[in-house]
Design an enzyme around this catalytic site. Structure first.
Site, mmCIF file in Angstrom:
data_model
loop_
_atom_site.group_PDB
_atom_site.id
_atom_site.type_symbol
_atom_site.label_atom_id
_atom_site.label_comp_id
_atom_site.label_asym_id
_atom_site.label_seq_id
_atom_site.Cartn_x
_atom_site.Cartn_y
_atom_site.Cartn_z
ATOM 1 N N HIS A 125 28.452 80.351 24.145
ATOM 2 C CA HIS A 125 29.026 80.599 22.824
ATOM 3 C C HIS A 125 29.232 79.296 22.069
ATOM 4 O O HIS A 125 29.162 78.203 22.646
ATOM 5 C CB HIS A 125 30.378 81.326 22.946
ATOM 6 N N ASP A 127 32.394 77.900 19.691
ATOM 7 C CA ASP A 127 33.790 78.309 19.529
ATOM 8 C C ASP A 127 34.064 78.965 18.176
ATOM 9 O O ASP A 127 33.764 78.403 17.118
ATOM 10 C CB ASP A 127 34.714 77.098 19.701
ATOM 11 N N HIS A 274 28.124 76.193 24.592
ATOM 12 C CA HIS A 274 28.593 75.779 25.910
ATOM 13 C C HIS A 274 29.006 76.982 26.736
ATOM 14 O O HIS A 274 29.219 78.082 26.205
ATOM 15 C CB HIS A 274 29.758 74.782 25.808
ATOM 16 N N ARG A 289 43.282 72.405 24.754
ATOM 17 C CA ARG A 289 42.176 72.155 23.835
ATOM 18 C C ARG A 289 42.706 72.010 22.423
ATOM 19 O O ARG A 289 43.553 72.801 21.983
ATOM 20 C CB ARG A 289 41.158 73.301 23.882
#
Length: 298
Positions: A125, A127, A274, A289
């Site tokens: 995907h 993000d 990723h 994150r």
């Protein structure tokens, strides 16, 4: 035989651009096509105003543009330093569904252990591509990692686009696709006690987008969020997306990062995809994150 090779040599021939030498950082490429480890940087000191921080920031910007994803090891930073590093690249993005650490909604919680029903990012995907203005980049700081496993794979979407035939590029030119967060996010974080929102974002984006910094074209559909291509019959859309997903996930376009404690990965969502491997059960992997706001894809 690879679908990207034949008797006339590889269909995708990567030509690395050797720019000027770096002055304040060292850059060690993981592959010729994507990824580099950066050394000579203390991110905590960098964001706290070290004397040469401006020059280092310029070179980190350049390293990200050239390598699409960059990695830093042995970085002991506080949550505030993590947030401050993200702000060096722009305003911070708030995830539409995920839980956050402490009181700051920009500090996303990343956690999986033996009792978790899932782990973050298990499928390919980009993000939050379902946002009208998807994130520019994501900065993942892993503080605890398993003794083995838990690697993250990254793929170069410039290369995926360039490896398409001219006829396929012509077909995709001007097409848009629907990216929808509803099927992904509803109920996804129930194990953290996160209540669902009334709705989750969706947006239409070009199937091929142009990077606002490099000017390069990148394939911009992914298994996680893309639902269908607009303006074509659904069976044609399904077949085309299945081909593009398989094509984009070719190992030729990839690098693989083996995490160590206190390592950081910073990737450009506009030109990469990723996938995080959950092969470390029953061990724990945790961190935070920070995500940087982006612009509407064109």
């Amino acid at each position: 035989m690879s679908s990207l090779s034949g008797k006339q040599g590889p269909r995708y021939r990567h030509m690395a651009e050797d720019g000027a030498a770096y002055e304040t950082i060292a850059v060690e490429k993981l592959t010729p096509i994507i990824g580099a480890e950066i050394s000579g940087v203390d991110i905590g000191k960098l964001v706290d105003g070290e004397a040469r921080s401006n020059r280092q920031m310029d070179e980190i910007h350049r390293a990200l543009a050239e390598n699409l994803v960059i990695f830093f090891r042995d970085q002991e930073i506080t949550p505030q330093q993590h947030l401050a590093f993200g702000r060096k690249f722009g305003e911070l993005h708030f995830h539409p569904a995920a839980p956050h650490e402490d009181e700051d909604p920009a500090l996303m919680k990343i956690y999986a252990d033996k009792n978790s029903p899932r782990a973050n990012g298990e499928g390919w995907h980009s993000d939050v591509s379902c946002d009208l203005e998807p994130p520019m980049g994501s900065i993942l700081y892993i503080k605890q990692c398993p003794p083995r496993g838990g690697d993250t794979l990254f793929a170069n979407m410039y290369a995926a686009y360039e490896a398409l035939s001219d006829r396929m590029k012509a077909y995709l030119d001007g097409l848009t696709a629907l990216h929808d967060g509803e099927p992904i996010y509803r109920g996804l974080y129930a194990n953290y006690g996160v209540a669902d929102r009334p709705s989750y974002p969706n947006a239409e984006h070009p199937v091929v987008r142009t990077h606002p910094v490099t000017g390069k074209k990148a394939l911009y559909v992914n298994r996680g969020f893309t639902r269908h291509i607009n303006g074509v019959p659904r069976d044609e859309s399904d077949a085309m997306l299945a081909y593009l997903y398989q094509h984009a996930e070719n190992p030729l376009f990839q690098c693989r990062f083996r995490w160590t404690e206190n390592a950081i990965a910073f990737w450009d969502n506009r030109c990469t995809q990723h996938r995080a491997m959950w092969d470390y059960w029953p061990h724990t992997r945790s961190g935070t994150r920070v995500t940087v706001k982006g612009e509407r894809p064109v």
